[in-house]
Design a protein around this motif. Sequence first.
Motif, PDB file in Angstrom:
ATOM      1  N   GLN A 272       0.825  -1.205   0.000  1.00  0.00           N
ATOM      2  CA  GLN A 272       0.000   0.000   0.000  1.00  0.00           C
ATOM      3  C   GLN A 272       0.862   1.259   0.000  1.00  0.00           C
ATOM      4  N   LEU A 273       1.915   1.219   0.781  1.00  0.00           N
ATOM      5  CA  LEU A 273       2.771   2.393   0.932  1.00  0.00           C
ATOM      6  C   LEU A 273       3.464   2.760  -0.369  1.00  0.00           C
ATOM      7  N   THR A 274       4.034   1.802  -1.058  1.00  0.00           N
ATOM      8  CA  THR A 274       4.716   2.109  -2.318  1.00  0.00           C
ATOM      9  C   THR A 274       3.729   2.614  -3.367  1.00  0.00           C
TER      10      THR A 274
ATOM     11  N   ARG B 179       1.776   7.521  -6.377  1.00  0.00           N
ATOM     12  CA  ARG B 179       0.708   8.456  -6.747  1.00  0.00           C
ATOM     13  C   ARG B 179       0.969   9.860  -6.221  1.00  0.00           C
ATOM     14  N   HIS B 180       1.728   9.978  -5.133  1.00  0.00           N
ATOM     15  CA  HIS B 180       1.983  11.295  -4.515  1.00  0.00           C
ATOM     16  C   HIS B 180       3.491  11.455  -4.278  1.00  0.00           C
ATOM     17  N   PRO B 181       4.259  11.638  -5.348  1.00  0.00           N
ATOM     18  CA  PRO B 181       5.722  11.591  -5.229  1.00  0.00           C
ATOM     19  C   PRO B 181       6.338  12.758  -4.481  1.00  0.00           C
ATOM     20  N   PHE B 182       5.577  13.818  -4.215  1.00  0.00           N
ATOM     21  CA  PHE B 182       6.153  14.974  -3.520  1.00  0.00           C
ATOM     22  C   PHE B 182       5.852  14.972  -2.016  1.00  0.00           C
ATOM     23  N   ARG B 183       5.104  13.976  -1.521  1.00  0.00           N
ATOM     24  CA  ARG B 183       4.825  13.900  -0.085  1.00  0.00           C
ATOM     25  C   ARG B 183       5.972  13.172   0.602  1.00  0.00           C
ATOM     26  N   GLU B 184       6.811  13.952   1.298  1.00  0.00           N
ATOM     27  CA  GLU B 184       8.047  13.398   1.836  1.00  0.00           C
ATOM     28  C   GLU B 184       7.804  12.374   2.943  1.00  0.00           C
ATOM     29  N   ARG B 185       6.690  12.497   3.681  1.00  0.00           N
ATOM     30  CA  ARG B 185       6.426  11.491   4.710  1.00  0.00           C
ATOM     31  C   ARG B 185       6.198  10.122   4.084  1.00  0.00           C
ATOM     32  N   LEU B 186       5.511  10.084   2.931  1.00  0.00           N
ATOM     33  CA  LEU B 186       5.316   8.815   2.247  1.00  0.00           C
ATOM     34  C   LEU B 186       6.649   8.259   1.753  1.00  0.00           C
TER      35      LEU B 186
ATOM     36  N   ALA C 179      17.745   3.569  -3.628  1.00  0.00           N
ATOM     37  CA  ALA C 179      17.290   3.981  -4.957  1.00  0.00           C
ATOM     38  C   ALA C 179      16.041   4.850  -4.863  1.00  0.00           C
ATOM     39  N   THR C 180      15.174   4.558  -3.906  1.00  0.00           N
ATOM     40  CA  THR C 180      13.963   5.376  -3.717  1.00  0.00           C
ATOM     41  C   THR C 180      14.342   6.798  -3.320  1.00  0.00           C
ATOM     42  N   PHE C 181      15.309   6.927  -2.406  1.00  0.00           N
ATOM     43  CA  PHE C 181      15.765   8.274  -2.035  1.00  0.00           C
ATOM     44  C   PHE C 181      16.356   8.992  -3.241  1.00  0.00           C
ATOM     45  N   GLU C 182      17.199   8.310  -4.010  1.00  0.00           N
ATOM     46  CA  GLU C 182      17.858   8.957  -5.143  1.00  0.00           C
ATOM     47  C   GLU C 182      16.844   9.395  -6.193  1.00  0.00           C
ATOM     48  N   ALA C 183      15.838   8.570  -6.451  1.00  0.00           N
ATOM     49  CA  ALA C 183      14.796   8.952  -7.412  1.00  0.00           C
ATOM     50  C   ALA C 183      14.041  10.183  -6.932  1.00  0.00           C
ATOM     51  N   HIS C 184      13.748  10.241  -5.616  1.00  0.00           N
ATOM     52  CA  HIS C 184      13.054  11.413  -5.065  1.00  0.00           C
ATOM     53  C   HIS C 184      13.953  12.642  -5.142  1.00  0.00           C
ATOM     54  N   ARG C 185      15.238  12.481  -4.832  1.00  0.00           N
ATOM     55  CA  ARG C 185      16.169  13.625  -4.885  1.00  0.00           C
ATOM     56  C   ARG C 185      16.207  14.224  -6.286  1.00  0.00           C
ATOM     57  N   GLN C 186      16.285  13.369  -7.304  1.00  0.00           N
ATOM     58  CA  GLN C 186      16.325  13.864  -8.673  1.00  0.00           C
ATOM     59  C   GLN C 186      15.008  14.537  -9.063  1.00  0.00           C
ATOM     60  N   LEU C 187      13.896  13.982  -8.591  1.00  0.00           N
ATOM     61  CA  LEU C 187      12.583  14.553  -8.924  1.00  0.00           C
ATOM     62  C   LEU C 187      12.437  15.961  -8.379  1.00  0.00           C
ATOM     63  N   VAL C 188      12.711  16.165  -7.079  1.00  0.00           N
ATOM     64  CA  VAL C 188      12.502  17.492  -6.492  1.00  0.00           C
ATOM     65  C   VAL C 188      13.522  18.489  -7.033  1.00  0.00           C
ATOM     66  N   ALA C 189      14.721  18.018  -7.387  1.00  0.00           N
ATOM     67  CA  ALA C 189      15.709  18.924  -7.985  1.00  0.00           C
ATOM     68  C   ALA C 189      15.254  19.374  -9.368  1.00  0.00           C
TER      69      ALA C 189
END
Length: 561
Positions: A159-161, A166-173, A192-202
């Motif tokens: 469920q979490l993934t 669906r909500h890639p900018f919610r950092e708590r998720l 890899a999940t952190f790196e994908a998020h880092r690239q997205l917000v950048a």
Amino acid sequence: MDPGPYKQRVLLGMLLLRANTVVSVDQLLGAVWPEGLPRTARKNLQVYVSTLRRIVGDRIRHASYGYVLDADPDELDALRFDDLTARGYAAYREGNLHESRGLLGRAVGLWRDGVLVDLAGNPVIAADAEHLGQRYLAAFEDWVDLEIDEGNHLSVLAQLTGQARRHPFRERLIAATITALHRAGRRREALATFEAHRQLVARELGVAPSQVLQQLYRSILVDGAEAAAPSASGPGRVRPAQLPRDVSEFAGRVEHVNALVETLTGSHGADVAVVTGAVGTGKTALAVRAGRRMAGSFADGEIFVSLRQPDGRPRSVRDVLTELLRATGLDASVPRDEHEAPAAWRSWIADREFLIILDDAVGEDQVRCLLPGNGRNRMLVTSSYRLSGLESVYRVTLDEMTDDEAGELLTGTLGPHRTASGPLQRILRRAGATPLVVRAVSTRLDALRHLSMDEYADLLESAPSVFDELPLGGTPIRERVARVYADLPEPQRRAVRVLGGLPAGPVYWSELVAACSTLFPAAAEVVHRLVEANIVAASHTCAVRYTVPALVRHFAADLSR
């Protein structure tokens, strides 16, 4: 049951979303006919209500100024969701984490799809559905955190993934996903999940992940036994340094910078300073420069938070508190209660030493609950409003720059060869002498290298609207003024339009009031509110007179035309 045709379903959807609450006839008309009311709208609304009553019974009743649909939590899943989450948070506050986890899990389990998906094209329904969806996500995040703390990371991971995708900018998720993956032994996927998020917000926002998320990433890199973020008071804590880049083309304001530094770092100064002024007077740049000067004086770091969303709307206090708590190292749920949340914030930073800059405040209420309590923390607030209701604060009011300061700023960007003999005063008289305008002028002259300053002054004076000749990257200057205008109540907006028809130049208070008195019985109060919003500024050269800042005057003139 078939609730009938589309507009009838919209009506039922509105009443269900606001069950047990009177929904006014005007609200219902605006929802059912968002494109504009037909002549028979009220009669048609009565027909729809009558038809719905035959379907759902007498639970739809007429109230004093609208209609209300009566329901209880056993009949309506949205009400049941509210009831379960309220009980779940009450159990959490009492320390009963097992019961809280169960109640929040039942609330989250009610969710199957988006709210009223067949009516998603209706703007009013969509806004209400989005609000309910945000409440669901907050409850989901709180429930997942409790489940992970209980060791149930495997049972919630799917469920979490899904929610994180669906909500890639919610950092708590994202943080919860990384934690669950790591505890499930999937360390590479967590990194890899952190790196994908880092690239997205950048890429999308031009920012870095929060300090809490970065600490979580570091803890996984060293492969600690637990993937929880390090304690904010522990030896691995990262000192936040969030101040934006200091602009190099900064002229004047030396006394203001020195006064802010002395006030916020001195032993007998204030713990809160407020910088106010009209649009474009350089409030944020001044705060950042002063913050840079003070950076070494605060052991725990510097925090910078904007109080507006990117589209200019004010941010909710809960969102700002969440960002502040995470920035200062606490990854915890912000209490729902409007009094508990600020208390939790003050308690968390009571024994810390932060410099906190709150940029672009909209009003006193937005700032007051964020102010620190007693302690060594210091806060610097910028606003286009005077925020006169804030007590015991040091105040700095920025006016337009002097001709020498404006010349220094323009020369610093264009070079002395371009500005040495230019008609700077003609340009400043037309457009105003604020740092924002001078930077826009330098941008324009740099792009139009074939124009002399004389020719540009002619172009500026002949332009129907000054804003057309003052480009600036990012948010256009006209839009910056429009944000302040949009924040005003309608009487003040009408007064701005009246001011747009007045000739340029200072006026006495009585003349200002007289200009508005044909529209407003309480014209003096309206003008007073304009002064509070820095739409009208006092000038004390000979006698006390009042002026409209140049950018506001041009904006008002455009509205008047």
